[in-house]
Design an enzyme around this catalytic site. Structure first.
Site, PDB file in Angstrom:
ATOM      1  N   SER A   1       0.854  -1.196   0.000  1.00  0.00           N
ATOM      2  CA  SER A   1       0.000   0.000   0.000  1.00  0.00           C
ATOM      3  C   SER A   1       0.885   1.240   0.000  1.00  0.00           C
ATOM      4  O   SER A   1       2.077   1.159  -0.323  1.00  0.00           O
ATOM      5  CB  SER A   1      -0.958  -0.017   1.196  1.00  0.00           C
ATOM      6  OG  SER A   1      -1.948   0.980   1.041  1.00  0.00           O
ATOM      7  N   ASN A   2       0.344   2.376   0.351  1.00  0.00           N
ATOM      8  CA  ASN A   2       1.122   3.623   0.336  1.00  0.00           C
ATOM      9  C   ASN A   2       0.648   4.539   1.460  1.00  0.00           C
ATOM     10  O   ASN A   2      -0.264   4.187   2.209  1.00  0.00           O
ATOM     11  CB  ASN A   2       1.005   4.302  -1.034  1.00  0.00           C
ATOM     12  CG  ASN A   2      -0.433   4.590  -1.387  1.00  0.00           C
ATOM     13  OD1 ASN A   2      -1.094   5.382  -0.724  1.00  0.00           O
ATOM     14  ND2 ASN A   2      -0.947   3.915  -2.407  1.00  0.00           N
ATOM     15  N   ALA A   3       1.279   5.715   1.547  1.00  0.00           N
ATOM     16  CA  ALA A   3       1.087   6.576   2.722  1.00  0.00           C
ATOM     17  C   ALA A   3      -0.123   7.497   2.632  1.00  0.00           C
ATOM     18  O   ALA A   3      -0.299   8.363   3.487  1.00  0.00           O
ATOM     19  CB  ALA A   3       2.349   7.415   2.937  1.00  0.00           C
TER      20      ALA A   3
END
Ligand code: CTP
Length: 418
Positions: A209-211
């Site tokens: 995933s990502n921030a």
């Protein structure tokens, strides 16, 4: 800068939430005076508001007559927030009455006034209330859309008071951006906004995933909801965020789920905003059971990935092909760090041309900027005649709600040109 905030409290069961609203403003360093209506004091005692605000509380124009209190508090205020605003209180305000300290304070005030209504759905939808709300809005008073949910009895529906922190955040946006931030310019419009970072599963417990926090997407949804739009949020992984009033939440975790949801909901949308951070790649195979270290049939040291569809670019192609309405405004984001060859803005300009959308918000990210932060900044790029020479509007650092207000102003300009 600390503001002088008057918090008005109407006589409804949600009056207890006003105590939290007072806390919200005092903890942010603002000076708060509370003015309940006489019936509000049947729900919460004056002592609670006096202790939380640090100021005496009265309801009557005949208290502190020597200080001309019935005009002083309203005249000196930078912001008036009334929560809960009952049907009766709004009727009195719409009628220009000055029959208690709160209504007379509103009558002399020149600052922004924000009302957060709370009542049973039948009262909210009653033509008398609808007419009063329209009158108040026409006069520049912001009447927030109520939340949908559990009401005092067994009933549910529109009419619930939004959570106090959410009211406070929206009211401060009005204080900064003006009442036009939440005018009803999107009444009858349908908007679809994606938010958060996609989750690409590796197995039942691990994912890529990502921030992205989803805050900018939710801020866009908040502004659209308060401008009267029918809002659908396609929500990937986000921080816990309050649901914008009346918005429909469609959960969609992976890029493929998000694409399916966008394809479905974009069909009859006036505006689609792709604020989600979509993973460019996903694992080829998501294991059905947890992958075990050292197991013979799994190599955990390398990941085989496959490319995800570009949802934004595909949407533009669908519009070109006539699969969605030619008038649908399509908006993208570009989170750029820049590199040796190009600045974040140059990357953003190329991305606008590559994706073919109408408007692109380009943010310079990295070094802890933007992701998960309260503030945002960047450039708004409007395609205009040629996508590689866009109209560039600098967006100065500010809370994500203020950025959302500017973005909606730009989107509405495009809508009006079509
Ligand atoms: N986007 C999308 N589908 C993808 C990737 C991105 O719809 N598979 C959308 C995002 O929601 C955003 C815009 O495209 O509105 C730009 O996202 P970004 O990740 O910056 O673009 P990429 O095409 O992935 O470009 P790059 O990784 O080369 O910077």
């Amino acid at each position: 800068m600390p503001l002088r905030v008057v918090i008005g409290v109407g006589g409804g069961i949600a009056a207890y939430k006003a105590a939290h609203l007072v806390r919200y403003f005092t903890e942010k360093g603002h000076h708060v005076n509370v003015i309940p209506t006489p019936s509000a004091l049947k729900f919460v005692g004056a002592a609670t508001f006096e202790a939380l605000s640090g100021h005496p509380v009265s309801t009557d124009v005949f208290d502190s007559v020597d200080e001309v209190q019935h005009v002083r508090l309203g005249q000196e205020a930078d912001l008036i927030v009334i929560a809960p605003a009952t049907a009766d209180l709004m009727a009195r305000l719409a009628g220009g009455r000055a029959d208690d300290l709160l209504t007379s304070s509103c009558l002399v005030a020149t600052c922004p006034i924000v009302l957060a209504p709370a009542m049973h759905t039948e009262m909210w939808e009653n033509p008398a209330t609808t007419a009063n709300v329209a009158t108040l809005r026409k006069r520049g008073i912001v009447v927030l859309e109520p939340s949908h949910g559990r009401l005092t009895g067994k009933d549910t529906g529109p009419g619930r008071l939004p959570e106090p922190d959410h009211i406070g955040t929206l009211a401060l946006a009005v204080a900064r951006c003006g009442a036009s931030a939440f005018d009803h310019s999107l009444e009858g419009r349908k908007v679809v906004i994606t938010a958060g970072g996609t989750v690409e599963p590796l197995d039942p417990v691990r994912f890529l995933s990502n921030a992205s926090s989803g805050r900018q997407g939710f801020a866009l949804a908040d502004v659209a909801a308060q401008r009267g739009a029918q809002v659908t949020i396609i929500q990937a992984r986000t921080e816990p965020l309050p649901t914008p009033s009346g918005a429909t939440i469609v959960p969609a975790m992976s890029a493929l789920e998000l694409k399916a949801a966008v394809d479905e909901h974009a069909q009859d949308a006036d505006v689609v905003i792709m604020a989600a951070a979509v993973a460019d790649y996903r694992p080829v195979n998501a294991a059905a059971s947890k992958m075990k270290k050292g197991a013979n049939d799994t190599d955990l040291s390398t990941l085989e990935l496959t490319e995800n569809p570009d949802i934004l670019a595909a949407l533009v192609k669908q519009r070109e092909a006539g699969a969605i309405d030619a008038e649908t405004v399509i908006v993208g984001f570009a989170a750029e760090t820049g590199d040796d060859k190009s600045t974040p803005l140059e990357h953003g300009i190329r991305k606008l041309a590559k994706k073919g959308c109408d408007l692109l918000m380009c943010n310079a990210v990295g070094d802890g900027r933007v992701f998960g932060q309260e503030d945002n900044a960047g450039w708004l790029l409007t395609a205009g005649e040629s996508a590689d020479k866009p109209v560039i509007t600098e967006v100065h650092t500010g809370p994500k709600l203020d950025i959302a207000v500017q973005m909606w102003n730009a989107v509405e300009t495009l809508m009006n040109e079509r």
